[in-house]
Motif scaffolding. Sequence first.
Motif, PDB file in Angstrom:
ATOM      1  N   CYS A 144      22.796 -20.916  13.785  1.00 48.04           N
ATOM      2  CA  CYS A 144      21.924 -21.591  13.129  1.00 48.04           C
ATOM      3  C   CYS A 144      22.803 -22.643  12.448  1.00 48.04           C
ATOM      4  O   CYS A 144      23.929 -22.721  12.267  1.00 48.04           O
ATOM      5  N   SER A 145      22.210 -24.090  12.522  1.00 49.53           N
ATOM      6  CA  SER A 145      22.610 -25.120  11.829  1.00 49.53           C
ATOM      7  C   SER A 145      22.547 -25.075  10.273  1.00 49.53           C
ATOM      8  O   SER A 145      22.148 -23.905   9.826  1.00 49.53           O
ATOM      9  N   THR A 146      23.087 -25.805   9.641  1.00 52.00           N
ATOM     10  CA  THR A 146      23.442 -26.127   8.259  1.00 52.00           C
ATOM     11  C   THR A 146      21.930 -26.038   7.412  1.00 52.00           C
ATOM     12  O   THR A 146      21.540 -25.491   6.400  1.00 52.00           O
ATOM     13  N   ASP A 147      20.739 -26.221   8.345  1.00 50.19           N
ATOM     14  CA  ASP A 147      19.480 -26.236   7.489  1.00 50.19           C
ATOM     15  C   ASP A 147      18.777 -24.655   7.722  1.00 50.19           C
ATOM     16  O   ASP A 147      17.845 -24.705   7.485  1.00 50.19           O
ATOM     17  N   GLY A 148      19.794 -23.988   8.388  1.00 46.44           N
ATOM     18  CA  GLY A 148      19.159 -22.539   8.745  1.00 46.44           C
ATOM     19  C   GLY A 148      18.231 -22.483   9.916  1.00 46.44           C
ATOM     20  O   GLY A 148      17.943 -21.391  10.205  1.00 46.44           O
ATOM     21  N   GLU A 149      18.139 -23.546  10.731  1.00 49.86           N
ATOM     22  CA  GLU A 149      17.280 -23.354  11.795  1.00 49.86           C
ATOM     23  C   GLU A 149      18.215 -22.766  13.114  1.00 49.86           C
ATOM     24  O   GLU A 149      19.231 -23.589  13.164  1.00 49.86           O
ATOM     25  N   ARG A 150      17.590 -22.215  14.034  1.00 44.94           N
ATOM     26  CA  ARG A 150      18.358 -21.800  15.310  1.00 44.94           C
ATOM     27  C   ARG A 150      18.791 -23.071  16.006  1.00 44.94           C
ATOM     28  O   ARG A 150      17.790 -23.639  16.123  1.00 44.94           O
ATOM     29  N   ILE A 151      19.995 -22.884  16.692  1.00 50.06           N
ATOM     30  CA  ILE A 151      20.383 -24.328  17.396  1.00 50.06           C
ATOM     31  C   ILE A 151      20.003 -23.449  18.877  1.00 50.06           C
ATOM     32  O   ILE A 151      20.662 -22.471  19.370  1.00 50.06           O
TER      33      ILE A 151
END
Length: 175
Positions: A144-151
């Motif tokens: 996940c990226s820093t915003d918590g969403e899956r890359i």
Amino acid sequence: MKIHQTEGLKLNGSVIAIGAFDGVHRGHQSVLREMVKDSQVEGLPSVVYTFYPPPRSYFQGAKILTSPEKKIQLIKSLGVEHVVVAQFNERYLQRTADDFLEELSLLNPAKIFVGDDFRFGHKRSGDVQLLKEHFPVQSINPICSTDGERISSTRIRELILQGKQEQAVPLLGWT
């Protein structure tokens, strides 16, 4: 790094990562670094098994994020020793799950890294559970990226289509 076609590589042992790796984004990079590290610890060659065109592009017409040359260059930069490029076409789609397992057995994998939703073989008949019946498998948790969403390649494609390059580039991890 050496590049191979399907069934063109035989090894006495290996550590493998299998996937489309379209974009070779930060999530992919994390997995490939872990796979290379494992291969070094085991003293075995590292292998990436990938597809061109990526299945999502073949079936759904999704934009391809990286050319085969760029993908190979990015994979090489992560220290991978071998890349198997499967030509994802009608002929390849006719291969059974057993055909794929047989091909993998030529690489004698000590460990295989795949996403938890990985499918293989004609009509996606093989899954991670079947793979685990034949080889040691490490399922990959989403990165996940820093915003918590899956890359994911899908997310990056959507951002690019929306004109949000400034949000897509950090997820790719290269320019």
